[in-house]
Design an enzyme around this catalytic site. Structure first.
Site, PDB file in Angstrom:
ATOM      1  N   CYS A 182       0.812  -1.212   0.000  1.00  0.00           N
ATOM      2  CA  CYS A 182       0.000   0.000   0.000  1.00  0.00           C
ATOM      3  C   CYS A 182       0.850   1.269   0.000  1.00  0.00           C
ATOM      4  CB  CYS A 182      -0.952  -0.008   1.188  1.00  0.00           C
ATOM      5  SG  CYS A 182      -0.125  -0.057   2.802  1.00  0.00           S
ATOM      6  N   HIS A 192      -1.959   0.510   7.113  1.00  0.00           N
ATOM      7  CA  HIS A 192      -2.325   0.826   5.730  1.00  0.00           C
ATOM      8  C   HIS A 192      -1.936   2.267   5.421  1.00  0.00           C
ATOM      9  CE1 HIS A 192      -4.351   0.021   2.010  1.00  0.00           C
ATOM     10  NE2 HIS A 192      -5.268   0.959   2.198  1.00  0.00           N
ATOM     11  N   ASP A 206      -8.272   5.500  -2.201  1.00  0.00           N
ATOM     12  CA  ASP A 206      -7.376   4.406  -1.835  1.00  0.00           C
ATOM     13  C   ASP A 206      -6.909   3.700  -3.101  1.00  0.00           C
ATOM     14  OD1 ASP A 206      -5.977   2.346  -0.704  1.00  0.00           O
ATOM     15  OD2 ASP A 206      -7.485   1.854   0.794  1.00  0.00           O
TER      16      ASP A 206
END
Length: 666
Positions: free
Chosen positions: A417, A461, A477
């Site tokens: 991520c 994250h 995202d």
């Protein structure tokens, strides 16, 4: 095995029991001690067990001393210091192991036993879980049994009776321990104050992000925090736990914007639409002052004994690093508008990029924004590229060089991520869209038993925010474009499983359902342990005492009932005391009856008079030869039973003979 143990004498069996108690105290330390220290301890305990069973002599001091000194030198070479928690625990465990090989006198036995107590206590440096508490009770029972075994005289009860006595001792001490836990003054912060590691906890997220920083956390199953919602449970896609906002990029890593470059408070405009969602968050011990909160929480967090600052980027930061588990309450609005009317000067710092980095990404950004489309359209174009250009989510990406964003977007196309969020924000800034990286946690595991959401370090994250005129900062995202399962709450894509489910994947049907239910039940029980035992803070103690005193004041009119209950309790205690005064040992009862019998005939036993001296004086008593023989045999047999070491079978027969002799003595 039973036959082998039966052949041991008392000293051997007691020593083996002490070895078992020491092993129980040392066992949890194998999880964190260096392998060679655990091996050395296992060798010393095994060596002592062999010497004990074979009946061989202990090693001489000239052999033990060099080995012990070498072990101490190894500890210093391992930890590079003589101080600190890990060094001290390593020294203590090795000391216990070597002392086992030097246990020659009763004093040495007591030293070993109390070393076991210290070693057991040191386990709480590393874990204060419910399982550790249960293990401590079992280990403590073994230690007390070993200590009692060395205290008995010639006659020693069987091991089963000794364990039963230890169980009663623990039950007698439990009310006092509970009273001390509830009422003894508590202190804030950790109990242990060793140099440099008194506040050791999970490292958590950092205020900088470079390739590999979050993926390291994602391999950890350590608990980050637990959440109890006061209402409906949000969906997994809404569970974004905002922690740290990163805005400065130097070509290699993202860091927080310097506080001196922050907004003026007048420029911070927040508008919310839907009702707030209340929740309570219990944060595990960590080394960072940043407090995770559900987006968008605020404006304040309720946290006792800490001053919490809410920054312009909607972060919550404590003014000092907490060294304890924290519990705080807040409210979150899942739909909001943040800084919708920001000025160009305010947004300028979210457009800055370093010179001389990632030329291919800059060219791509110019190509995608050639028509000067609005920010949402540019974001969608970039997301579409991530969806359709063969990008892959992995915890083990390739190493990146100077032009890290270029190499990720055009060459490796595989990352975690942090790679997706960092490259996404870089490209948006290159297209003229204000953007920043947000790090925190996403998702969590919901426990249907107690309704608690557990968020672990594996849920760490990173995502992005971009600014749109009239709308403000919006979350996007980029990882979801490549790995939507990661955001939807599915198992970890990189490993194919979430922690604790390896066994469940090999089972099916009722077995898997049963194990899942047990896992949730245990998690709920462990959460209660954390809430009521580990989180029993001085504030909660004071609140409990205040409520108890208030209840006592309100119940003052019930004093007659209380006095009656106190009287009944005192009566029961008196009866129990009188019962305890009566001798329960059959041998003692028979001897007392004999002494009363002779006292009625004018030959009372003097307080200082032993059975043999008493027998000598009873020879002067005028009686028949048969009765005199019965008197003498009774006292001789009593002396042998009281001060000798008969087997249980022989002792039972001798007690029967004493009863017959007592009848003849009349």
């Amino acid at each position: 095995m039973k036959q082998l143990l039966h052949n041991l004498n008392r000293e051997q069996s007691d020593t083996l029991l002490l070895l078992l108690a020491a092993l129980a105290a040392l066992l949890p330390h194998t999880l964190h001690l260096p392998w060679w220290i655990s091996l050395a301890i296992a060798v010393t305990l095994g060596w002592r067990a062999v010497l004990t069973y074979a009946g061989w002599r202990l090693p001489p001091i000239w052999l033990l001393l060099p080995v012990a000194l070498a072990a101490m030198a190894g500890v210093h070479a391992q930890f590079h210091t003589w101080l600190g928690r890990d060094t001290g625990v390593a020294m203590l465990t090795l000391l216990l192991g070597f002392k086992m090989l030097e246990m020659r006198a009763r004093r040495d036995v007591m030293v070993v036993i109390f070393l076991c107590y210290f070693v057991l206590l040191s386990n709480y440096f590393y874990s204060q879980s419910m399982l550790m508490a249960l293990h401590s009770i079992l280990a403590l029972a073994l230690m007390l049994s070993a200590q009692l075994s060395f205290q008995y005289g010639a006659y020693q009860p069987p091991l089963r009776q000794r364990l039963a006595l230890v169980g009663r001792l623990l039950l007698y001490g439990a009310p006092l321990a509970l009273l001390l836990f509830l009422g003894f003054p508590r202190i804030s912060g950790p109990l242990w104050g060793l140099p440099g590691d008194a506040h050791t906890g999970s490292s958590g997220l950092s205020d900088s992000m470079a390739p590999g920083s979050i993926s390291t956390l994602a391999r950890s199953d350590a608990l980050a925090f637990r959440v109890q919602f006061q209402g409906p449970h949000p969906s997994p896609s809404q569970l974004y736990w905002r922690t740290i906002v990163l805005g400065d990029y130097d070509g290699r890593s993202w860091t927080r914007v310097h506080p001196g470059r922050g907004l003026h408070r007048a420029d911070l405009d927040i508008r919310v639409r839907n009702p707030a969602l209340a929740y309570e968050l219990t944060l595990e011990v960590q080394q960072q002052p940043y407090l995770p909160a559900l987006e968008l929480s605020g404006p304040q967090l309720e946290l006792d004994n800490y001053r919490v600052v809410d920054t312009d980027e909607m972060e919550f930061v404590t003014t000092r690093t907490p060294g304890e588990r924290l519990r705080y309450r807040s409210r979150a609005w899942l739909t909001y508008r943040l800084q919708a009317e920001a000025s160009r000067a305010t947004l300028q710092r979210w457009l800055e990029l370093p010179d001389g980095y990632n030329p291919r990404t800059l060219a791509l950004a110019a190509q995608l924004s050639a028509d000067h489309a609005a920010a949402p359209m540019l974001v969608e174009r970039l997301l579409q590229r991530l969806r359709t250009s063969g990008y892959r989510y992995t915890l083990e990406p390739a190493l990146l060089g100077r032009h890290a964003v270029d190499e990720f977007l055009f060459d490796s196309k595989a990352g975690f991520c942090e790679h997706f969020a960092g490259a996404f924000v870089f490209t948006l800034r290159a297209m003229g869209v204000p953007a920043r990286v947000v790090t925190g946690y996403q998702g969590g595991e919901f426990n249907p038993v107690d309704g608690v959401l557990s968020v672990r370090q594996a849920d760490a994250h990173a995502w992005a925010e971009f600014w749109q005129a009239g709308v403000g900062w919006q979350r996007v995202d980029p990882t979801a474009a490549v790995a939507p399962q990661r955001i939807a709450g599915a198992a970890d894509l990189a490993t194919g499983q979430r922690s604790g489910t390896e066994l469940l994947q090999t089972l099916s049907g009722e077995a898997a359902s049963l194990l899942t239910s047990l896992r949730f039940q245990f998690a709920a029980l462990n959460n209660q342990w954390n809430q009521w035992v580990l989180d029993y803070t001085p504030q909660r103690q004071q609140a409990l005492l205040d409520s108890t005193l208030a209840s006592s004041a309100q119940a003052s009119n019930l004093w007659p009932y209380g006095a009656g209950a106190l009287g009944v309790a005192m009566l029961l205690c008196g009866l129990a005391w009188l019962r305890r005064r009566r001798p329960r040992d059959p041998l003692t009862q028979l001897y007392a009856q004999f002494c009363r019998q002779q006292a009625h005939r004018g030959f009372a036993r003097a307080p200082h008079e032993g059975p043999l001296a008493y027998a000598q004086r009873l020879r002067l008593r005028p009686t028949s030869a048969a009765q005199q023989a019965a008197l003498q045999e009774f006292l001789m047999l009593y002396s042998r039973l009281r001060y000798g070491a008969d087997s249980p079978e022989s002792r039972t027969a001798s007690l029967a003979m004493l009863r017959k002799l007592l009848v003849l003595c009349r």
